[in-house]
Write a protein that holds these residues in place. Structure first.
Motif, PDB file in Angstrom:
ATOM      1  N   GLN A  20     123.306 -39.156  30.287  1.00 27.93           N
ATOM      2  CA  GLN A  20     123.715 -39.807  29.037  1.00 27.93           C
ATOM      3  C   GLN A  20     124.859 -40.793  29.294  1.00 27.93           C
ATOM      4  OE1 GLN A  20     124.409 -36.960  25.916  1.00 27.93           O
ATOM      5  NE2 GLN A  20     122.234 -36.439  25.713  1.00 27.93           N
ATOM      6  N   LEU A  21     125.753 -40.460  30.236  1.00 31.27           N
ATOM      7  CA  LEU A  21     126.818 -41.404  30.597  1.00 31.27           C
ATOM      8  C   LEU A  21     126.233 -42.646  31.261  1.00 31.27           C
ATOM      9  CD1 LEU A  21     129.613 -38.997  31.922  1.00 31.27           C
ATOM     10  CD2 LEU A  21     129.710 -40.430  29.874  1.00 31.27           C
ATOM     11  N   VAL A  22     125.228 -42.456  32.116  1.00 31.52           N
ATOM     12  CA  VAL A  22     124.564 -43.597  32.766  1.00 31.52           C
ATOM     13  C   VAL A  22     123.918 -44.499  31.723  1.00 31.52           C
ATOM     14  CG1 VAL A  22     122.630 -44.270  34.255  1.00 31.52           C
ATOM     15  CG2 VAL A  22     124.202 -42.473  34.999  1.00 31.52           C
ATOM     16  N   SER A  23     123.307 -43.898  30.727  1.00 32.88           N
ATOM     17  CA  SER A  23     122.647 -44.692  29.670  1.00 32.88           C
ATOM     18  C   SER A  23     123.653 -45.517  28.884  1.00 32.88           C
ATOM     19  CB  SER A  23     121.861 -43.777  28.726  1.00 32.88           C
ATOM     20  OG  SER A  23     122.753 -42.981  27.945  1.00 32.88           O
ATOM     21  N   LEU A  24     124.917 -45.093  28.890  1.00 31.86           N
ATOM     22  CA  LEU A  24     125.991 -45.835  28.216  1.00 31.86           C
ATOM     23  C   LEU A  24     126.685 -46.819  29.155  1.00 31.86           C
ATOM     24  CD1 LEU A  24     127.576 -42.862  26.224  1.00 31.86           C
ATOM     25  CD2 LEU A  24     126.214 -44.752  25.271  1.00 31.86           C
ATOM     26  N   GLY A  25     126.160 -46.903  30.399  1.00 27.85           N
ATOM     27  CA  GLY A  25     126.737 -47.845  31.362  1.00 27.85           C
ATOM     28  C   GLY A  25     127.903 -47.272  32.138  1.00 27.85           C
ATOM     29  N   ILE A  26     128.047 -45.958  32.146  1.00 23.43           N
ATOM     30  CA  ILE A  26     129.145 -45.300  32.859  1.00 23.43           C
ATOM     31  C   ILE A  26     128.560 -44.535  34.041  1.00 23.43           C
ATOM     32  CG2 ILE A  26     131.025 -43.622  32.711  1.00 23.43           C
ATOM     33  CD1 ILE A  26     131.135 -44.270  29.675  1.00 23.43           C
ATOM     34  N   GLN A  27     128.909 -44.980  35.233  1.00 24.64           N
ATOM     35  CA  GLN A  27     128.333 -44.413  36.463  1.00 24.64           C
ATOM     36  C   GLN A  27     129.314 -43.397  37.062  1.00 24.64           C
ATOM     37  OE1 GLN A  27     125.212 -45.596  37.767  1.00 24.64           O
ATOM     38  NE2 GLN A  27     125.328 -43.801  39.070  1.00 24.64           N
ATOM     39  N   LEU A  28     128.828 -42.189  37.323  1.00 21.85           N
ATOM     40  CA  LEU A  28     129.653 -41.174  37.977  1.00 21.85           C
ATOM     41  C   LEU A  28     129.462 -41.238  39.484  1.00 21.85           C
ATOM     42  CD1 LEU A  28     129.229 -38.016  35.697  1.00 21.85           C
ATOM     43  CD2 LEU A  28     130.899 -39.876  35.528  1.00 21.85           C
TER      44      LEU A  28
END
Length: 492
Positions: A473-481
Motif C-alpha cells: 500500500q505504501l508502494v501504491s502511494l509512491g513510497i518505497q521501503l
C-alpha cells in the motif's frame, strides 16, 4: 580573554610530517590561503569535501577569537589539461566544445560553485581573488625570478630552472622527492621542448594563434603558468610569509612544491609555516570518474536525481556525513553510509532542539566543564571532527538523562551546556537544524515511520500478510521501503 589564550591547538604540518603547536606569525591573527577551483565544470563532490574541511578550520579559528584573513582563489585563466605545460587549456577547451566565450564558461561555473557552497552552509572567504585579475602581479614575479637567475625565456615562454634552484634550495621539500631521482626517471625528449631540464615548469606560456585567453607581456602574448597564479594571489593578500596554505592532497606535487620554489626564488624566504592537505573522497570504494559512471554531483545528492543513492539527502546531512571522517583520511561515500549518517544527524538535532526546554536544578550531577574541554581537545588535535561529533553524542546522552530526571544541572552549568552544544554544532561544524516542527514533511515522515514499526512488529509475529500489505500500500502511494542492515528506510 580571547579563547585562543586558553587552548593549545596542534596542526599536522605536511612540511614536517608531524603535528605542531600552532603559533601564528602575528598574535591573534591568522593568514590562510586555500587553492580554489578551476571553473571549467560543475564543482565535484571531492572539491566540496576539501573546501568543507577548510571551512571548518576557518570556523574554528573564528570560534577561538582569532582575526582571520581567509583567501581562496578562483582560477579563471584555466591551466593545461592534466596540469602539465603542453596541451589544451581546460577553460578554452570547454569554451570551444560549447561554443562559448571563455568568460561565459568561467561565469557559469563560478556561479555554480558559489551556489553549491552556499547550499552546504559554507562561510565566504575574506577575499576571493581571480587569476585574471592578477596578471600584472604575476608578470612582476616572473621578472624578479628571471633577475635572480632562476627563470629563463625560450621562444616567448618563460620557465623555472629547477636544477639551478636546487643548487641552493631543496626542490621537493614538501613532497619528499629528490631532484636527482626525478631527473633519472624522466625520459629526455630532445627537440620537443624549450626546457633546459624535463622538471622545469612554465612561468609564462606563449599563446598559439588559436589560443583565445592571452595577455601582453615582455616575452610574448600569452598566459601565466598555473603554479604562478597562487603564488601571486597568496603573497599579495597575506605577505611573503604567512601562516597556513591548504588544498587537496593531489596538489602537494607539483603545484604546492612549485609554489614554494617560486616564493623562495623570488623573495629568498620560505612562504608558509603550516601546509595542510585534505584527503580524497571515493564513491562505493572506487575512484569517482564520469567515464565509468561512478560519479555523483553535489546538487544530485540534494535533488535525488541520480542512480547512486536511494533518495535525496539534505545538505546538512551530507555535511554531517563528511565531517564524521578526519580531513586527512580517505572518505568513502555510499548510500548505506549517508543513510546511517542521516539517522545520526536527526538524533543530534532532535536532542539539541529539546535542550532549550530543559529546566535547571539546584545542583549539578554532571561535570559539564570537563565535557566541554573534551570537545575542545578534539578540535585542538588537528581539527578532529569525528572525535568532536562523538563528544557531542555524549552530550546527547546527557540531554536524555536530564529529560528522564536521572541527572541534573544548576542554572550556570545548564547555560554553559546549551552554549557549548550550540557553538560546536552550528558555529564550528556549520550544521543547520533543518527540522521544521509541525511541517507536512515531518507529519509524513512520522506516519511512515509508524507504519514501518507496525510492519516490523508484524514480521516478528510472522504475520507476513499484514507486513506485505503495509509495504504494497505504501508502494501504491509512491513510497518505497528499503530494508538494510541498519533497519528500514523509505524514499518518495
Amino acid at each position: 580573554m580571547p579563547l585562543y589564550e586558553t587552548q593549545t591547538l596542534k596542526i599536522y604540518n605536511s612540511l614536517s610530517g608531524e603535528k605542531e603547536i600552532f603559533i601564528p606569525i602575528h598574535k591573534g591573527n591568522v593568514g590562510m590561503y586555500v587553492c580554489g577551483p578551476t571553473v571549467y565544470s560543475n564543482v565535484h563532490l571531492g572539491n566540496v569535501r576539501t573546501f568543507m574541511s577548510f571551512d571548518v578550520i576557518f570556523r574554528y579559528f573564528l570560534h577561538l577569537d582569532y582575526k582571520v584573513r581567509y583567501v581562496r582563489n578562483i582560477t579563471d585563466v584555466g591551466h593545461i589539461v592534466d596540469d602539465v605545460d603542453e596541451g589544451e587549456d581546460k577553460i578554452a577547451r570547454k569554451a570551444r566544445l560549447e561554443q562559448l566565450e571563455p568568460m561565459e564558461v568561467v561565469q557559469r561555473y563560478t556561479v555554480d560553485f558559489h551556489e553549491i557552497l552556499k547550499a552546504f552552509n559554507f562561510l565566504p572567504p575574506s577575499i576571493e581573488p581571480t587569476a585574471t585579475g592578477h596578471i600584472i602581479e604575476q608578470i612582476e614575479i616572473i621578472k624578479t625570478i628571471i633577475d635572480n637567475g632562476i627563470g629563463y625565456e625560450a621562444n616567448g615562454s618563460v620557465y623555472f630552472d629547477v636544477v639551478k634552484f636546487n643548487k641552493t634550495n631543496h626542490y621537493g621539500v614538501l613532497s619528499g622527492r629528490n631532484i636527482e631521482d626525478m631527473l633519472a626517471n624522466t625520459r629526455n625528449l630532445d627537440g620537443q621542448t624549450d626546457k633546459r631540464n624535463p622538471q622545469d615548469f612554465a612561468l609564462w606560456k606563449k599563446a598559439e594563434a588559436q589560443h583565445i585567453m592571452r595577455w601582453p607581456s615582455p616575452w610574448s602574448d600569452g598566459f601565466p603558468g598555473w603554479h604562478l597564479e597562487c603564488t601571486a594571489m597568496s603573497t599579495k593578500y597575506l605577505g611573503n610569509h604567512f601562516d597556513i596554505h591548504g588544498g587537496g592532497m593531489d596538489l602537494k606535487f607539483p603545484h604546492h612544491e612549485c609554489e614554494i620554489a617560486q616564493n623562495e626564488a623570488c623573495t629568498g624566504q620560505t612562504p608558509v609555516n603550516y601546509w595542510l592537505h585534505a584527503n580524497m573522497l571515493t564513491l562505493n570504494s572506487k575512484k569517482m570518474a564520469k567515464s565509468t559512471g561512478n560519479n555523483i554531483l553535489p546538487r544530485e545528492i540534494l535533488t535525488g536525481e541520480n542512480t547512486i543513492l536511494s533518495k535525496a539527502f539534505s545538505a546538512s546531512v551530507a555535511r554531517f556525513f563528511m565531517l564524521q571522517a578526519h580531513y586527512r583520511s580517505i572518505l568513502d561515500f555510499s548510500d548505506d553510509a549517508i543513510v546511517a549518517a542521516e539517522k545520526g544527524y536527526k538524533r543530534l538535532m532532535e536532542a539539541v532542539s529539546v535542550l532549550n526546554d530543559i529546566e535547571s536544578s539546584e545542583k549539578s550531577s554532571i561535570a559539564i566543564g570537563k565535557w566541554k574541554q573534551l570537545c575542545y581537545d578534539a578540535m585542538n588535535d588537528d581539527f578532529n571532527t569525528p572525535i568532536l561529533i562523538a563528544q557531542l553524542f555524549e552530550g546527547v546522552k546527557f540531554i536524555n538523562l536530564l529529560i528522564d530526571g536521572k541527572e541534573t544541572l544548576n542554572a550556570i552549568d545548564l547555560e554553559l551546556f546549551k552554549k557549548a552544544m550550540n557553538a560546536f554544532i552550528y558555529d564550528v561544524l556549520g550544521l543547520e537544524n533543518e527540522k521544521v516542527s509541525g511541517s507536512n514533511d515531518d507529519k509524513l515522515e512520522g506516519t511512515v515511520n509508524m507504519l514501518i514499526d507496525m510492519r516490523k512488529q508484524a514480521r516478528e509475529n510472522k504475520n507476513f500478510a499484514l507486513s506485505d500489505q503495509i509495504r504494497d500500500q505504501l508502494v501504491s502511494l509512491g513510497i518505497q521501503l528499503k530494508d538494510g542492515k541498519e533497519g528500514t528506510t523509505f524514499s518518495l
